[in-house]
Design a protein around this motif. Structure first.
Motif, PDB file in Angstrom:
ATOM      1  N   GLY A  42      -3.409  39.221  -8.584  1.00  0.00           N
ATOM      2  CA  GLY A  42      -3.526  39.667  -6.986  1.00  0.00           C
ATOM      3  C   GLY A  42      -2.266  39.198  -6.103  1.00  0.00           C
ATOM      4  O   GLY A  42      -1.687  39.890  -5.563  1.00  0.00           O
ATOM      5  N   ALA A  43      -2.355  37.751  -6.484  1.00  0.00           N
ATOM      6  CA  ALA A  43      -1.030  37.152  -5.691  1.00  0.00           C
ATOM      7  C   ALA A  43       0.110  37.513  -6.083  1.00  0.00           C
ATOM      8  O   ALA A  43       1.140  37.670  -5.301  1.00  0.00           O
ATOM      9  CB  ALA A  43      -1.393  35.571  -5.945  1.00  0.00           C
ATOM     10  N   VAL A  44       0.366  37.720  -7.227  1.00  0.00           N
ATOM     11  CA  VAL A  44       1.610  38.199  -7.922  1.00  0.00           C
ATOM     12  C   VAL A  44       2.042  39.620  -7.171  1.00  0.00           C
ATOM     13  O   VAL A  44       3.041  39.816  -6.718  1.00  0.00           O
ATOM     14  CB  VAL A  44       1.798  38.312  -9.400  1.00  0.00           C
ATOM     15  N   THR A  45       1.018  40.494  -7.250  1.00  0.00           N
ATOM     16  CA  THR A  45       1.435  41.889  -6.621  1.00  0.00           C
ATOM     17  C   THR A  45       1.572  41.840  -5.181  1.00  0.00           C
ATOM     18  O   THR A  45       2.300  42.413  -4.492  1.00  0.00           O
ATOM     19  CB  THR A  45       0.119  42.791  -7.105  1.00  0.00           C
TER      20      THR A  45
ATOM     21  N   ALA B   1       4.650  43.080  -3.005  1.00  0.00           N
ATOM     22  CA  ALA B   1       4.387  44.002  -1.870  1.00  0.00           C
ATOM     23  C   ALA B   1       5.149  43.617  -0.747  1.00  0.00           C
ATOM     24  O   ALA B   1       5.577  44.400  -0.009  1.00  0.00           O
ATOM     25  CB  ALA B   1       2.949  44.506  -1.792  1.00  0.00           C
ATOM     26  N   THR B   2       4.977  42.365  -0.637  1.00  0.00           N
ATOM     27  CA  THR B   2       5.710  41.827   0.838  1.00  0.00           C
ATOM     28  C   THR B   2       7.211  41.313   0.620  1.00  0.00           C
ATOM     29  O   THR B   2       7.688  41.232   1.573  1.00  0.00           O
ATOM     30  CB  THR B   2       4.724  40.630   1.229  1.00  0.00           C
ATOM     31  N   GLY B   3       7.494  41.195  -0.574  1.00  0.00           N
ATOM     32  CA  GLY B   3       8.928  40.440  -0.843  1.00  0.00           C
ATOM     33  C   GLY B   3       8.890  39.124  -0.498  1.00  0.00           C
ATOM     34  O   GLY B   3       9.972  38.488  -0.744  1.00  0.00           O
ATOM     35  N   CYS B   4       7.761  38.476  -0.425  1.00  0.00           N
ATOM     36  CA  CYS B   4       7.928  37.058  -0.208  1.00  0.00           C
ATOM     37  C   CYS B   4       7.314  36.305  -1.569  1.00  0.00           C
ATOM     38  O   CYS B   4       6.253  35.988  -1.732  1.00  0.00           O
ATOM     39  CB  CYS B   4       6.837  36.736   0.905  1.00  0.00           C
ATOM     40  N   THR B   5       8.260  35.814  -2.331  1.00  0.00           N
ATOM     41  CA  THR B   5       8.156  35.144  -3.585  1.00  0.00           C
ATOM     42  C   THR B   5       8.873  33.747  -3.751  1.00  0.00           C
ATOM     43  O   THR B   5       9.209  33.310  -4.579  1.00  0.00           O
ATOM     44  CB  THR B   5       8.621  36.012  -4.592  1.00  0.00           C
TER      45      THR B   5
ATOM     46  N   PHE C 170       9.274  41.129 -11.018  1.00  0.00           N
ATOM     47  CA  PHE C 170       9.261  41.369  -9.773  1.00  0.00           C
ATOM     48  C   PHE C 170      10.544  40.627  -9.122  1.00  0.00           C
ATOM     49  O   PHE C 170      11.441  41.151  -8.150  1.00  0.00           O
ATOM     50  CB  PHE C 170       8.413  40.975  -8.821  1.00  0.00           C
ATOM     51  N   ASN C 171      10.970  39.340  -9.478  1.00  0.00           N
ATOM     52  CA  ASN C 171      11.863  38.592  -9.094  1.00  0.00           C
ATOM     53  C   ASN C 171      13.468  38.717  -9.536  1.00  0.00           C
ATOM     54  O   ASN C 171      14.521  38.295  -9.095  1.00  0.00           O
ATOM     55  CB  ASN C 171      11.646  37.149  -9.099  1.00  0.00           C
ATOM     56  N   ASP C 172      13.555  39.586 -10.735  1.00  0.00           N
ATOM     57  CA  ASP C 172      14.710  39.814 -11.303  1.00  0.00           C
ATOM     58  C   ASP C 172      14.946  41.464 -11.510  1.00  0.00           C
ATOM     59  O   ASP C 172      14.281  42.189 -12.092  1.00  0.00           O
ATOM     60  CB  ASP C 172      14.689  39.217 -12.583  1.00  0.00           C
ATOM     61  N   ALA C 173      15.896  41.823 -10.799  1.00  0.00           N
ATOM     62  CA  ALA C 173      16.521  43.366 -10.566  1.00  0.00           C
ATOM     63  C   ALA C 173      16.853  43.868 -11.940  1.00  0.00           C
ATOM     64  O   ALA C 173      16.350  44.894 -12.300  1.00  0.00           O
ATOM     65  CB  ALA C 173      17.251  43.695  -9.510  1.00  0.00           C
TER      66      ALA C 173
END
Length: 123
Positions: free
Chosen positions: A68-71, A75-79, A28-31
């Protein structure tokens, strides 16, 4: 003998669960993600293992990464790690101030239900 087998299987399950959550977080953090960075995953699983060893000495429940926290982060883009540090500080505060936990119990059932549905949709 049976207890040792249970501990071994539980540890293996927690390590595999942690691997999946950490690999998903990397994705999720690396395009340009192609494959998991095994060095970072090894560090994450080692950190979870040490946390579980210390927790077992304190009679705590096993801890693992939360899919769940990862998804939810995806979903929110807050990582950001800063959010994790703030949330960790809040959890430490709540551990020593149990009267504030009553506020969570006071939340309406509809609000807790909608949060559960939101998290389950992204998991």
């Amino acid at each position: 003998m049976v207890f040792d087998l249970f501990v071994l299987v539980s540890g293996l399950f927690l390590a595999l669960h942690g691997f999946g959550a950490l690999a998903l977080a990397q994705r999720f953090n690396d395009a340009d993600w192609k494959s998991p960075n095994m060095h970072l995953i090894r560090r994450g699983i080692t950190a979870e293992g040490l946390t579980n060893i210390i927790g077992s000495l304190l009679n705590a429940a096993p801890i693992t990464s939360s899919g769940g926290a990862v998804t939810l982060g995806a979903a929110t883009g807050c990582t950001s790690r800063i959010v994790a540090f703030w949330l960790g500080g809040i959890m430490i505060f709540l551990a020593f101030a149990p009267r504030f936990v009553i506020l969570v119990d006071a939340l309406p059932d509809a609000m807790l239900g909608s949060a559960m549905i939101f998290l389950s949709c992204f998991t």
